[in-house]
Design a protein around this motif. Structure first.
Motif, mmCIF file in Angstrom:
data_model
loop_
_atom_site.group_PDB
_atom_site.id
_atom_site.type_symbol
_atom_site.label_atom_id
_atom_site.label_comp_id
_atom_site.label_asym_id
_atom_site.label_seq_id
_atom_site.Cartn_x
_atom_site.Cartn_y
_atom_site.Cartn_z
ATOM 1 N N SER A 130 49.544 -144.363 -11.642
ATOM 2 C CA SER A 130 48.495 -143.355 -11.471
ATOM 3 C C SER A 130 47.715 -143.701 -10.212
ATOM 4 O O SER A 130 47.459 -144.876 -9.940
ATOM 5 N N ILE A 131 47.314 -142.695 -9.431
ATOM 6 C CA ILE A 131 46.547 -142.998 -8.216
ATOM 7 C C ILE A 131 45.043 -142.977 -8.465
ATOM 8 O O ILE A 131 44.262 -143.211 -7.543
ATOM 9 N N GLY A 132 44.610 -142.731 -9.693
ATOM 10 C CA GLY A 132 43.177 -142.763 -9.964
ATOM 11 C C GLY A 132 42.842 -142.273 -11.357
ATOM 12 O O GLY A 132 43.692 -141.691 -12.052
ATOM 13 N N ASP A 133 41.621 -142.501 -11.765
ATOM 14 C CA ASP A 133 41.173 -142.118 -13.105
ATOM 15 C C ASP A 133 40.723 -140.664 -13.125
ATOM 16 O O ASP A 133 39.548 -140.333 -13.329
ATOM 17 N N TYR A 134 41.677 -139.785 -12.895
ATOM 18 C CA TYR A 134 41.443 -138.345 -12.947
ATOM 19 C C TYR A 134 42.795 -137.691 -13.149
ATOM 20 O O TYR A 134 43.834 -138.345 -13.053
ATOM 21 N N VAL A 135 42.798 -136.404 -13.443
ATOM 22 C CA VAL A 135 44.043 -135.706 -13.735
ATOM 23 C C VAL A 135 44.316 -134.669 -12.653
ATOM 24 O O VAL A 135 43.458 -133.852 -12.320
ATOM 25 N N LEU A 136 45.531 -134.719 -12.086
ATOM 26 C CA LEU A 136 45.982 -133.737 -11.105
ATOM 27 C C LEU A 136 46.875 -132.715 -11.790
ATOM 28 O O LEU A 136 47.372 -132.940 -12.893
ATOM 29 N N SER A 137 47.091 -131.583 -11.118
ATOM 30 C CA SER A 137 47.980 -130.563 -11.671
ATOM 31 C C SER A 137 49.430 -131.043 -11.685
ATOM 32 O O SER A 137 50.238 -130.560 -12.467
ATOM 33 N N GLY A 138 49.756 -131.973 -10.821
ATOM 34 C CA GLY A 138 51.111 -132.503 -10.770
ATOM 35 C C GLY A 138 51.166 -133.741 -9.909
ATOM 36 O O GLY A 138 50.189 -134.103 -9.251
ATOM 37 N N GLY A 139 52.331 -134.371 -9.860
ATOM 38 C CA GLY A 139 52.457 -135.638 -9.152
ATOM 39 C C GLY A 139 52.720 -135.518 -7.667
ATOM 40 O O GLY A 139 52.817 -136.539 -6.979
ATOM 41 N N GLU A 140 52.828 -134.292 -7.146
ATOM 42 C CA GLU A 140 53.167 -134.128 -5.730
ATOM 43 C C GLU A 140 52.109 -134.734 -4.802
ATOM 44 O O GLU A 140 52.448 -135.438 -3.832
ATOM 45 N N LEU A 141 50.840 -134.461 -5.055
ATOM 46 C CA LEU A 141 49.781 -135.048 -4.235
ATOM 47 C C LEU A 141 49.806 -136.572 -4.327
ATOM 48 O O LEU A 141 49.644 -137.267 -3.323
ATOM 49 N N ALA A 142 50.014 -137.079 -5.527
ATOM 50 C CA ALA A 142 50.067 -138.533 -5.723
ATOM 51 C C ALA A 142 51.257 -139.132 -4.978
ATOM 52 O O ALA A 142 51.153 -140.207 -4.375
ATOM 53 N N ALA A 143 52.394 -138.447 -4.994
ATOM 54 C CA ALA A 143 53.578 -138.945 -4.290
ATOM 55 C C ALA A 143 53.314 -139.034 -2.794
ATOM 56 O O ALA A 143 53.696 -140.006 -2.138
ATOM 57 N N ALA A 144 52.646 -138.015 -2.242
ATOM 58 C CA ALA A 144 52.322 -138.026 -0.812
ATOM 59 C C ALA A 144 51.402 -139.195 -0.470
ATOM 60 O O ALA A 144 51.546 -139.837 0.568
ATOM 61 N N VAL A 145 50.441 -139.473 -1.357
ATOM 62 C CA VAL A 145 49.521 -140.594 -1.153
ATOM 63 C C VAL A 145 50.288 -141.916 -1.127
ATOM 64 O O VAL A 145 50.089 -142.766 -0.255
ATOM 65 N N ILE A 146 51.178 -142.110 -2.084
ATOM 66 C CA ILE A 146 51.932 -143.362 -2.176
ATOM 67 C C ILE A 146 52.844 -143.540 -0.969
ATOM 68 O O ILE A 146 52.900 -144.627 -0.374
ATOM 69 N N VAL A 147 53.546 -142.491 -0.583
ATOM 70 C CA VAL A 147 54.446 -142.585 0.572
ATOM 71 C C VAL A 147 53.658 -142.961 1.825
ATOM 72 O O VAL A 147 54.058 -143.842 2.595
ATOM 73 N N ASP A 148 52.515 -142.320 2.038
ATOM 74 C CA ASP A 148 51.697 -142.617 3.216
ATOM 75 C C ASP A 148 51.214 -144.060 3.200
ATOM 76 O O ASP A 148 51.296 -144.774 4.208
ATOM 77 N N ALA A 149 50.697 -144.509 2.057
ATOM 78 C CA ALA A 149 50.151 -145.865 1.955
ATOM 79 C C ALA A 149 51.229 -146.926 2.173
ATOM 80 O O ALA A 149 50.960 -147.985 2.752
ATOM 81 N N VAL A 150 52.451 -146.648 1.741
ATOM 82 C CA VAL A 150 53.535 -147.618 1.863
ATOM 83 C C VAL A 150 54.127 -147.608 3.271
ATOM 84 O O VAL A 150 54.330 -148.670 3.874
ATOM 85 N N VAL A 151 54.385 -146.428 3.812
ATOM 86 C CA VAL A 151 55.049 -146.334 5.117
ATOM 87 C C VAL A 151 54.215 -146.987 6.215
ATOM 88 O O VAL A 151 54.753 -147.641 7.111
ATOM 89 N N ARG A 152 52.897 -146.861 6.154
ATOM 90 C CA ARG A 152 52.066 -147.440 7.214
ATOM 91 C C ARG A 152 52.117 -148.972 7.205
ATOM 92 O O ARG A 152 51.681 -149.610 8.165
ATOM 93 N N LEU A 153 52.656 -149.563 6.134
ATOM 94 C CA LEU A 153 52.796 -151.016 6.064
ATOM 95 C C LEU A 153 54.133 -151.500 6.619
ATOM 96 O O LEU A 153 54.330 -152.704 6.789
ATOM 97 N N LEU A 154 55.040 -150.595 6.909
ATOM 98 C CA LEU A 154 56.352 -150.994 7.422
ATOM 99 C C LEU A 154 56.223 -151.482 8.858
ATOM 100 O O LEU A 154 55.484 -150.901 9.657
ATOM 101 N N PRO A 155 56.910 -152.554 9.218
ATOM 102 C CA PRO A 155 56.861 -153.052 10.594
ATOM 103 C C PRO A 155 57.236 -151.967 11.595
ATOM 104 O O PRO A 155 58.271 -151.315 11.448
ATOM 105 N N GLY A 156 56.368 -151.761 12.587
ATOM 106 C CA GLY A 156 56.629 -150.758 13.612
ATOM 107 C C GLY A 156 56.018 -149.406 13.349
ATOM 108 O O GLY A 156 56.026 -148.535 14.216
ATOM 109 N N ALA A 157 55.469 -149.190 12.138
ATOM 110 C CA ALA A 157 54.921 -147.871 11.805
ATOM 111 C C ALA A 157 53.599 -147.601 12.517
ATOM 112 O O ALA A 157 53.297 -146.462 12.889
ATOM 113 N N LEU A 158 52.789 -148.645 12.701
ATOM 114 C CA LEU A 158 51.484 -148.486 13.333
ATOM 115 C C LEU A 158 51.551 -148.905 14.798
ATOM 116 O O LEU A 158 52.292 -149.818 15.161
ATOM 117 N N GLY A 159 50.741 -148.257 15.618
ATOM 118 C CA GLY A 159 50.707 -148.608 17.025
ATOM 119 C C GLY A 159 50.273 -150.033 17.251
ATOM 120 O O GLY A 159 50.804 -150.752 18.100
#
Length: 274
Positions: free
Chosen positions: A137-166
Motif C-alpha cells: 500500500s502506498i499510504g493509509d487511504y483508499v484509491l479507486s484503483g492501483g494504477e496511481l499507486a503503480a505509477a508512484v512505485i515505478v517512479d520511486a524505483v526507477v530514479r534509484l537505478l544507476p544512470g537514471a538521475l543526472g
C-alpha cells in the motif's frame, strides 16, 4: 530492469511514463515498462474481470482466473525461484504493507517486477496467496484503483537505478536517504560537500536565487562559504523538519551526539539531552 503492470486501464500509463526521469530512463534503455490489459485474459464475450463477493457485501471483486492467466503469460518464475532470479510479483491494495524508500531500494535491486493493480472492492485473496510475493500500500487511504499507486512505485524505483538521475548523488542526499553520516571530499561537480546524509530523516530546506524574495532573505548560514557551518545548519534543519512533520522517524534512526545537542535545543522538554 523490467516492469510488467497488469491493469484494466492500460491507457492510464501513457502519460505518466512519458515524462521526466521515467522517459529518459526508458529512452536510455535502463528500464523496460510494459502494461497488460487484464480484459485480454478473460474468456467470455463481455470480458468480465469482476464478480460479487461471497458472503455478501458492497462492491465487486476482481476474479482470480484472468489475473492468474495474465501472470502466467509473462513467463515469470515460480515463487520458490524468484528471489534467486531477482524477480518479484506485487499486489497493490489498501491492506498491504507500507511502501517506503527502503522497499524502493529493495525493488531497485531486482531485475523484474510484476505489479497487479487492484480495483473495485479488492482482489480475490487467492491471487495474493498463490501468485504474489508482496502486498503493498502506498499510504493509509483508499484509491479507486492501483494504477496511481503503480505509477508512484515505478517512479520511486526507477530514479534509484544507476544512470537514471543526472547527478548520482541526488538519490543519496534527500529525504529518507540511506547515508547517515557526513561525507568528506568533493561532490561530482567539484564543490566541497557541505551536507549530511539524511539517514532516514526528512531533507533540510532548500533555497536558490534571489537571495532575498519579497522581503524574505535566505538564512545567514547559507550566505558564506563556511561549509562546516552550512553542514551543521542543514543537519539542524533536517532534524527540525522531521521533529515537526514526522517525529516518528526519530525513533527509527541512530541519534549521534551532535544530533542530541541539536534536538535538545529544538525541543528542550524532550528526552534528547545534550
Amino acid at each position: 530492469m523490467r516492469f510488467d503492470i497488469i491493469t484494466i486501464f492500460p491507457g492510464f500509463f501513457d502519460s505518466p511514463l512519458d515524462y521526466g526521469i521515467l522517459k529518459r530512463a526508458r529512452t536510455a534503455g535502463l528500464v523496460d515498462i510494459a502494461t497488460h490489459d487484464l480484459r485480454g485474459f478473460t474468456h467470455d464475450r463481455h470480458r468480465t474481470v469482476d464478480d460479487r463477493p461471497f458472503g455478501g457485501g458492497e462492491g465487486m471483486v476482481l476474479k482470480p482466473e484472468p489475473i492468474y492467466d495474465a501472470v502466467a503469460s509473462l513467463g515469470i518464475s515460480s515463487k520458490i525461484e524468484r528471489q534467486q532470479k531477482k524477480e518479484t510479483v506485487i499486489l497493490l491494495s489498501a491492506q498491504g504493507r507500507p511502501f517506503t524508500q527502503t522497499v524502493a531500494r529493495e525493488l531497485a535491486a531486482t531485475e523484474r517486477v510484476v505489479i497487479i493493480c487492484g480495483r473495485y472492492e479488492g482482489v480475490d485473496e487467492r491471487v495474493n496467496e498463490m501468485l504474489c510475493d508482496r502486498e503493498i500500500s502506498i499510504g493509509d487511504y483508499v484509491l479507486s484503483g492501483g494504477e496511481l499507486a503503480a505509477a508512484v512505485i515505478v517512479d520511486a524505483v526507477v530514479r534509484l537505478l544507476p544512470g537514471a538521475l543526472g547527478n548520482p548523488d541526488s538519490s543519496r542526499f534527500e529525504s529518507f536517504g540511506a547515508d547517515d553520516a557526513a561525507v568528506d571530499g568533493e561532490s561530482v561537480d567539484g564543490v566541497p560537500r557541505s551536507t549530511y546524509g539524511a539517514g532516514g530523516l526528512l531533507d533540510y530546506p532548500h533555497y536558490t536565487r534571489p537571495a532575498e524574495f519579497r522581503g524574505v532573505a535566505i538564512p545567514e548560514a547559507l550566505r558564506g562559504g563556511d561549509h562546516e557551518a552550512i553542514r551543521r545548519w542543514r543537519r539542524r534543519m533536517a532534524l527540525q523538519k522531521t521533529l515537526q512533520n514526522r517525529p516518528d522517524l526519530l525513533d527509527r534512526i541512530a541519534i549521534s551526539e551532535e544530533d542530541r545537542e541539536m534536538l535538545a535545543e529544538l525541543r528542550p522538554d524532550s528526552e534528547y539531552e545534550a
